[in-house]
Design an enzyme around this catalytic site. Structure first.
Site, PDB file in Angstrom:
ATOM      1  N   PRO A  95       0.709  -1.256   0.073  1.00 43.47           N
ATOM      2  CA  PRO A  95       0.143  -0.033  -0.042  1.00 43.47           C
ATOM      3  C   PRO A  95       0.912   1.289  -0.043  1.00 43.47           C
ATOM      4  CG  PRO A  95      -0.352  -1.282   2.044  1.00 43.47           C
ATOM      5  CD  PRO A  95       0.789  -2.004   1.291  1.00 43.47           C
ATOM      6  N   GLU A 122       1.680  -8.173   8.957  1.00 39.37           N
ATOM      7  CA  GLU A 122       1.940  -6.860   9.271  1.00 39.37           C
ATOM      8  C   GLU A 122       2.889  -6.350   8.078  1.00 39.37           C
ATOM      9  OE1 GLU A 122       0.242  -4.858  11.316  1.00 39.37           O
ATOM     10  OE2 GLU A 122      -0.862  -6.799  11.812  1.00 39.37           O
ATOM     11  N   ASP A 174      -8.516   0.076 -25.714  1.00 38.38           N
ATOM     12  CA  ASP A 174      -8.975  -0.147 -24.291  1.00 38.38           C
ATOM     13  C   ASP A 174      -9.202   1.012 -23.581  1.00 38.38           C
ATOM     14  OD1 ASP A 174      -8.913  -2.802 -24.233  1.00 38.38           O
ATOM     15  OD2 ASP A 174      -6.958  -3.172 -23.275  1.00 38.38           O
TER      16      ASP A 174
HETATM   17  N1  ADE Z   1      -0.982  -5.250  -0.213  1.00 39.95           N
HETATM   18  C1  ADE Z   1      -1.657  -4.996   0.775  1.00 39.95           C
HETATM   19  N2  ADE Z   1      -2.775  -3.852   0.465  1.00 39.95           N
HETATM   20  C2  ADE Z   1      -2.023  -3.657  -1.001  1.00 39.95           C
HETATM   21  C3  ADE Z   1      -2.245  -2.692  -1.954  1.00 39.95           C
HETATM   22  N3  ADE Z   1      -3.421  -1.822  -1.768  1.00 39.95           N
HETATM   23  N4  ADE Z   1      -1.638  -2.700  -3.329  1.00 39.95           N
HETATM   24  C4  ADE Z   1      -0.567  -3.476  -3.288  1.00 39.95           C
HETATM   25  N5  ADE Z   1      -0.438  -4.431  -2.272  1.00 39.95           N
HETATM   26  C5  ADE Z   1      -1.001  -4.342  -1.120  1.00 39.95           C
END
Ligand code: ADE
Length: 263
Positions: A95, A122, A174
């Site tokens: 993330p 985690e 696309d």
């Molecule tokens: N791992 C956990 N959440 C993620 C996300 N939003 N994007 C990529 N990998 C992740």
């Protein structure tokens, strides 16, 4: 003879079975069969050093959850380099990464060898990041692991490899490829529950159909994704089509334009 672009993708995960979803269906299965892509799914446990094949331990600093060990990732990486004599391009879905989009997929599709490190729990020991080339997020939300993001990234980037999708034009049309959303599609029957296929698509006039679709793409993008439209650099033809759209709107309902005319 035309050079066929191939890509080798290796994925390091504690859940190799999850990847059956992309390997065994549809265009990716075909791309593997055509040898356009080689996808190696590797079990992270095979790179552990203890007899219980442990891949995670409690985090330092009184953290609640488990953190994935750096060692198995480094062992894989060292073995990879030793066997091939060069470094692969390592992607860590997370993330915290750069937000994934079609441009990034296109960049990744140009690499010859990609490695994905799938984290869980985690997270991964911070020191793994030292051997990561690109951290990629598939959106501002948190999943329980990197497996699904890895599949999303692989599926998207493989569409850019010549031969994976039936025709080059279907990739070029696309959504997002040219900064616009895709135009509307129709198939048989011509009349479905009173809803007609636009006449022009039945005309056989390819040039008019092309312009009609361009207009549809522009309108859809303006109405559904104005943020994309604002970023789009319009070419001469697209500007002309926009003028036509506004003129048609005016001719249909001049009253709607009254206020702006009076200004
Ligand atoms: N791992 C956990 N959440 C993620 C996300 N939003 N994007 C990529 N990998 C992740």
């Amino acid at each position: 003879m035309e050079q066929i672009k191939r890509i080798k993708i290796s994925v390091l995960t504690i859940f190799p079975g999850m990847f059956d979803i992309i390997r065994n269906y549809g265009v990716i299965k075909k791309a593997i069969e055509k040898k356009l892509v080689e996808i190696d799914i590797l079990n992270l446990r095979d790179y552990t050093t203890d007899k219980h094949k442990v891949t995670d331990k409690p985090g330092y600093g009184g953290e609640n959850g488990m953190v994935m060990l750096a060692e198995p990732f480094y062992r894989f990486y060292d073995e990879y380099i030793l066997s091939k004599n060069h470094k692969p391009y390592v992607v860590l879905p997370s993330p915290q990464g750069e937000v994934f989009n079609n441009d990034l997929a296109f960049e990744l599709a140009k690499k010859e060898e990609l490695v994905f490190f799938c984290g869980r729990y985690e997270g991964i020991d911070e020191r793994v990041r030292k051997i990561v080339d690109k951290e990629v997020s598939i959106g501002d939300y948190v999943l329980t692991g990197g497996e699904i993001p890895t599949m999303v990234i692989i599926e998207t980037l493989l569409r850019f490899l010549p031969g994976v999708i039936g025709s080059k034009t279907s990739v070029e049309n696309d959504s997002f490829y040219n900064g616009l959303l895709d135009y509307s599609h129709y198939t048989k029957p011509q009349n479905f529950r009173g809803m007609q296929v636009p006449e022009i698509l039945l005309s056989g006039d390819h040039e008019r159909i092309r312009i009609f679709r361009k207009k549809d793409s522009l309108l859809k993008t303006i109405l559904k994704r104005p943020d994309l439209f604002i970023k789009k650099e319009l070419d001469e033809e697209e500007k002309k089509i926009l003028v036509e759209i506004i003129q048609e709107m005016f001719n249909k309902n001049p009253d709607n334009f009254k206020e702006s005319k009076d200004v």
